[in-house]
Enzyme design. Structure first.
Site, PDB file in Angstrom:
ATOM      1  N   ALA A 236      29.721  28.437  45.734  1.00  0.00           N
ATOM      2  CA  ALA A 236      29.852  28.103  44.876  1.00  0.00           C
ATOM      3  C   ALA A 236      28.787  28.587  43.922  1.00  0.00           C
ATOM      4  O   ALA A 236      27.527  27.590  43.807  1.00  0.00           O
ATOM      5  CB  ALA A 236      29.641  26.291  44.471  1.00  0.00           C
TER       6      ALA A 236
ATOM      7  N   ASN B 183      30.029  41.845  34.091  1.00  0.00           N
ATOM      8  CA  ASN B 183      30.513  41.105  34.237  1.00  0.00           C
ATOM      9  C   ASN B 183      29.866  39.868  33.452  1.00  0.00           C
ATOM     10  O   ASN B 183      28.241  39.827  33.430  1.00  0.00           O
ATOM     11  CB  ASN B 183      30.377  40.573  35.299  1.00  0.00           C
ATOM     12  CG  ASN B 183      31.617  39.545  35.497  1.00  0.00           C
ATOM     13  OD1 ASN B 183      30.452  38.562  35.982  1.00  0.00           O
ATOM     14  ND2 ASN B 183      33.003  39.609  35.515  1.00  0.00           N
TER      15      ASN B 183
ATOM     16  N   CYS C 208      35.615  31.720  36.023  1.00  0.00           N
ATOM     17  CA  CYS C 208      34.340  31.060  37.532  1.00  0.00           C
ATOM     18  C   CYS C 208      34.823  29.990  37.556  1.00  0.00           C
ATOM     19  O   CYS C 208      34.753  28.379  36.175  1.00  0.00           O
ATOM     20  CB  CYS C 208      33.119  31.191  36.579  1.00  0.00           C
ATOM     21  SG  CYS C 208      31.910  30.818  38.241  1.00  0.00           S
TER      22      CYS C 208
HETATM   23  C1  LIG Z   1      29.639  34.875  46.449  1.00  0.00           C
HETATM   24  C2  LIG Z   1      30.942  35.653  45.372  1.00  0.00           C
HETATM   25  C3  LIG Z   1      30.017  35.670  44.403  1.00  0.00           C
HETATM   26  C4  LIG Z   1      30.748  35.891  43.072  1.00  0.00           C
HETATM   27  N1  LIG Z   1      30.916  35.692  41.503  1.00  0.00           N
HETATM   28  C5  LIG Z   1      31.475  36.568  40.227  1.00  0.00           C
HETATM   29  C6  LIG Z   1      30.491  36.141  39.284  1.00  0.00           C
HETATM   30  O1  LIG Z   1      29.331  36.401  38.982  1.00  0.00           O
HETATM   31  N2  LIG Z   1      31.327  37.041  38.392  1.00  0.00           N
HETATM   32  C7  LIG Z   1      32.849  37.034  38.212  1.00  0.00           C
HETATM   33  O2  LIG Z   1      33.476  37.331  37.470  1.00  0.00           O
HETATM   34  N3  LIG Z   1      33.321  37.229  39.528  1.00  0.00           N
HETATM   35  C8  LIG Z   1      32.373  36.681  40.719  1.00  0.00           C
HETATM   36  N4  LIG Z   1      33.029  36.088  42.282  1.00  0.00           N
HETATM   37  C9  LIG Z   1      34.296  36.672  42.012  1.00  0.00           C
HETATM   38  C10 LIG Z   1      35.114  37.971  42.647  1.00  0.00           C
HETATM   39  O3  LIG Z   1      34.625  39.202  42.151  1.00  0.00           O
HETATM   40  C11 LIG Z   1      36.224  38.591  42.955  1.00  0.00           C
HETATM   41  O4  LIG Z   1      36.729  37.813  41.998  1.00  0.00           O
HETATM   42  C12 LIG Z   1      37.102  36.913  44.354  1.00  0.00           C
HETATM   43  O5  LIG Z   1      35.986  37.343  44.962  1.00  0.00           O
HETATM   44  C13 LIG Z   1      38.684  38.022  44.899  1.00  0.00           C
HETATM   45  O6  LIG Z   1      37.674  39.016  45.642  1.00  0.00           O
HETATM   46  P1  LIG Z   1      37.551  39.233  47.263  1.00  0.00           P
HETATM   47  O7  LIG Z   1      38.497  38.137  47.904  1.00  0.00           O
HETATM   48  O8  LIG Z   1      38.092  40.334  47.446  1.00  0.00           O
HETATM   49  O9  LIG Z   1      36.384  38.501  47.109  1.00  0.00           O
HETATM   50  C14 LIG Z   1      32.201  36.068  43.215  1.00  0.00           C
HETATM   51  C15 LIG Z   1      32.422  36.082  44.497  1.00  0.00           C
HETATM   52  C16 LIG Z   1      31.834  35.565  45.781  1.00  0.00           C
HETATM   53  C17 LIG Z   1      32.380  35.892  46.926  1.00  0.00           C
END
Ligand SMILES: Cc1cc2nc3c(=O)[nH]c(=O)nc-3n(C[C@H](O)[C@H](O)[C@H](O)COP(=O)(O)O)c2cc1C
Ligand SMILES: Cc1cc2nc3c(=O)[nH]c(=O)nc-3n(C[C@H](O)[C@H](O)[C@H](O)COP(=O)(O)OP(=O)(O)OC[C@H]3O[C@@H](n4cnc5c(N)ncnc54)[C@H](O)[C@@H]3O)c2cc1C
Ligand code: FES
Lengths: 242, 313
Positions: free
Chosen positions: B75, B105, B136
């Site tokens: 978060a 983004n 988000c």
């Molecule tokens: C620490 C963290 C920060 C994230 N910040 C953003 C963000 O700023 N904008 C966004 O669109 N997605 C954000 N996400 C989501 C990721 O881009 C991704 O959609 C999501 O984590 C699923 O992919 P993964 O399982 O490979 O992490 C964030 C995810 C994590 C873990």
């Protein structure tokens, strides 16, 4: 920063739930920096302050607080563990002639290493080490050799009766810079006591190397990451939440 | 090397030709340049930048992270230095170590914020597409709300499309009953592509106190545990729209990349994997040719949507 495979050389109990682990396979860390150790079966690596180094072996001190550290406590010598080493930004101690070192609980780990660095430079720091109770006092013999050590316990069962910050208020200690690590209430107390020093902070970490913004704290010069710009910050910089 | 060992990992997204389909996901790679401390990031197909808002944001109080058996909850709350600083400072720093084009983004709390931030970031030379984070779960009064209502999402996409100088990708939330509906809404609004999935809303409690570990109670769940959920959603969305789908959610290996592309992804984003191993994206890229060879794949682009030749009815 490096990703390395470390080998547990020694893992022993120092007090009820406090352990010392010595790991080989890494280069010399800067005092105040930390490493993250992968524990089999856990998704995130566990961060620990570098608490000493000699002959290619880094020491950490840890308390068993949850499932990950419980698993660590059972690791036999010879276990291989993936780790990220040399993380964060350590203490700034080059110009300090009269250091004061202050710790609360396991916060003793990184500042014990700092005390060793001072000693190697011919400086014997005043070291105020706070613990909850006598049975949790660790590293007394080691530190007495290289510091002017003052022990405090919250229940008075060893040394001064009270915490480290209370001890400082009761005793006039002259120093040109202090270095403190411990729980947040203690660090707040240190900041209120004096801003002529550095605080080592903790935060729950997603990565440990600056990528996730999971560990950001507010400072006078904007938000900073505990894992990258920290864990050590100028006391005057840190803004604690109310 | 034998001729037939050469594996073609090149893909093209909105006319931007990429060496490989691997893109670090937004929020798990900062603004990119710091990963230079680990490896030469120029191997990456592209990079999705940390979510950016019009003004600088600190984000949520700590703790922002909780561990799960096969992933994590975050978060962060869109901590970022604001659109102007991203364009003038962060993108310049990145350009010094990364010569390819990136994806900006964009997060927001209002139509105005999404539109203006997209306008600013899409005007940067280094940016080839804008990814709208309408999903988000970590920002109060915004973020995900825009991604749940089909009507609002369509309208927002249209407004951003009008302002953006570059193709617009809408990043979809998995926290809906039917993700194909929001995917279609984005397409109707003029989106050039969709990306999915963002994180799933999740929670962890401290066993001793029963208090949520995350300061704001809940956060977004990501990591290998979400991969099957993400794969199914990418599969379904691929059938529902006629624009490129960028797949993500729990990708850890080159094999996962292939599986995600079989489901319909034209490119993939790798998120949480970067956090637990800073070399994850590099390793995936280096493993891809070997995995392709093992599976008899010559050209990666050929496998997009291959799973759909099988009936799942
Ligand atoms: C620490 C963290 C920060 C994230 N910040 C953003 C963000 O700023 N904008 C966004 O669109 N997605 C954000 N996400 C989501 C990721 O881009 C991704 O959609 C999501 O984590 C699923 O992919 P993964 O399982 O490979 O992490 C964030 C995810 C994590 C873990
Ligand atoms: C920079 C830094 C240095 C540290 N140095 C030491 C040290 O030298 N000695 C020591 O005993 N402890 C130290 N800690 C705290 C130590 O990392 C945690 O006690 C440990 O991660 C707990 O793991 P667990 O699996 O037993 O607990 P669990 O509560 O089961 O862990 C669940 C998750 O929360 C995280 N977590 C839980 N408590 C903390 C905490 N206090 N700080 C950060 N993350 C936490 C864990 O890493 C894990 O991701 C340090 C923390 C940081 C950030
Ligand atoms: S723990 Fe990821 S930025 Fe500090």
């Amino acid at each position: 920063m490096k990703k390395e495979i470390l080998t547990v050389e020694e893992n022993r109990r120092l007090a009820a739930d406090i352990f010392e682990m010595r790991l080989s396979g890494t280069s010399r860390p800067e005092p105040g920096t930390f490493l993250e150790i992968a524990v089999d079966g856990f998704f995130l690596k566990r961060p620990f302050g570098a608490a000493g180094w000699s002959d290619g072996i880094v020491t950490i001190y840890y308390r068993v607080v949850g499932a990950g550290t419980e698993k660590m406590a059972a690791l036999p010598a010879g276990t291989k563990a993936e780790a990220l080493t040399g993380l964060g930004h350590g203490f700034d101690f080059g110009g300090t002639k009269k250091p004061l070192i202050v710790s609360g609980g396991l916060g003793i780990a990184p500042v014990k290493y700092l005390a060793e660095e001072f000693y190697a430079r011919g400086i014997k720091p005043v070291f105020v080490a706070g613990f909850r109770t006598a049975s949790e006092v660790i590293l007394r013999d080691e530190l007495e050799k290289i510091c002017d050590l003052r022990i405090t316990t919250d229940d008075g069962s060893a040394g001064y009766n009270g915490n480290a910050v209370m001890y400082l208020k009761d005793n006039d200690i002259s120093f040109d810079r202090y270095y403190a690590c411990g729980p947040v209430p203690m660090l707040k107390g240190m900041k209120a006591y004096s801003e002529k020093g550095e605080l080592s902070l903790e935060a729950r970490m997603g990565c440990g190397f600056g990528a996730c913004m999971g560990c950001s704290v507010k400072t006078r010069s904007g938000y900073k990451r505990v894992c990258r710009e920290g864990p050590v910050f100028e006391a005057g910089e840190v803004i604690f939440d109310a | 090397m034998r001729e037939n060992c050469v594996r073609d990992t090149e893909i093209s997204l909105f006319g931007n030709v990429m060496d490989n389909p691997v893109i670090p996901a937004s929020g798990t790679f900062g603004f990119g340049y710091e990963f230079r401390d680990w490896y030469d990031i120029s191997i990456l197909g592209s990079i999705a930048l940390k979510g950016t808002t019009l003004e600088a944001r600190y984000g949520n109080p700590l703790p922002r992270i909780a561990e799960c058996p096969a992933g994590m909850i975050n978060a962060i709350g869109l901590q970022n230095p604001g659109a102007a600083a991203v364009k003038d400072v962060e993108l310049k720093k990145l350009k010094e170590v990364y010569p390819k084009k990136v994806i900006a983004n964009v997060g927001g709390h209002s139509f105005h914020e999404y539109v203006e931030t997209s306008r600013i970031l899409s005007s940067a030379d280094e940016v080839f597409a804008v990814e709208l984070n309408v999903s988000c779960p970590n920002v109060e009064g915004g973020g995900m709300a825009f991604g749940l209502d089909e009507g609002i999402l369509e309208e927002l996409t249209r407004a951003v499309k009008e302002a953006s100088l570059k193709p617009v990708i809408v990043k979809l939330s998995p926290n809906v009953t039917d993700i194909t509906k929001t995917a279609r809404a984005a397409e109707r609004g003029g989106a050039d592509g969709v990306s999915l999935i963002n994180t799933l809303v999740g929670m962890r409690l401290d066993l001793k106190t029963a208090r949520p570990i995350i300061s704001v109670g809940r956060g977004g769940y990501s990591g290998p545990g979400v991969f099957p959920v993400a794969l199914n959603m990418v599969y379904n969305v691929y059938e529902a729209v006629n624009i490129p789908v960028i797949g993500m959610g729990g990708i850890m290996t080159a094999e996962d990349v292939v599986e995600m592309m079989y489901a319909g992804a034209s490119a993939v984003m790798v998120g949480t994997a970067n956090l637990i191993d800073p070399f994850a994206a590099k390793k995936i890229i280096e493993d891809l040719p070997r995995v392709m060879e093992k599976l008899g794949i010559e050209k990666l682009e050929d496998i997009i949507g291959r799973a759909h030749k099988w009936s799942t009815k």
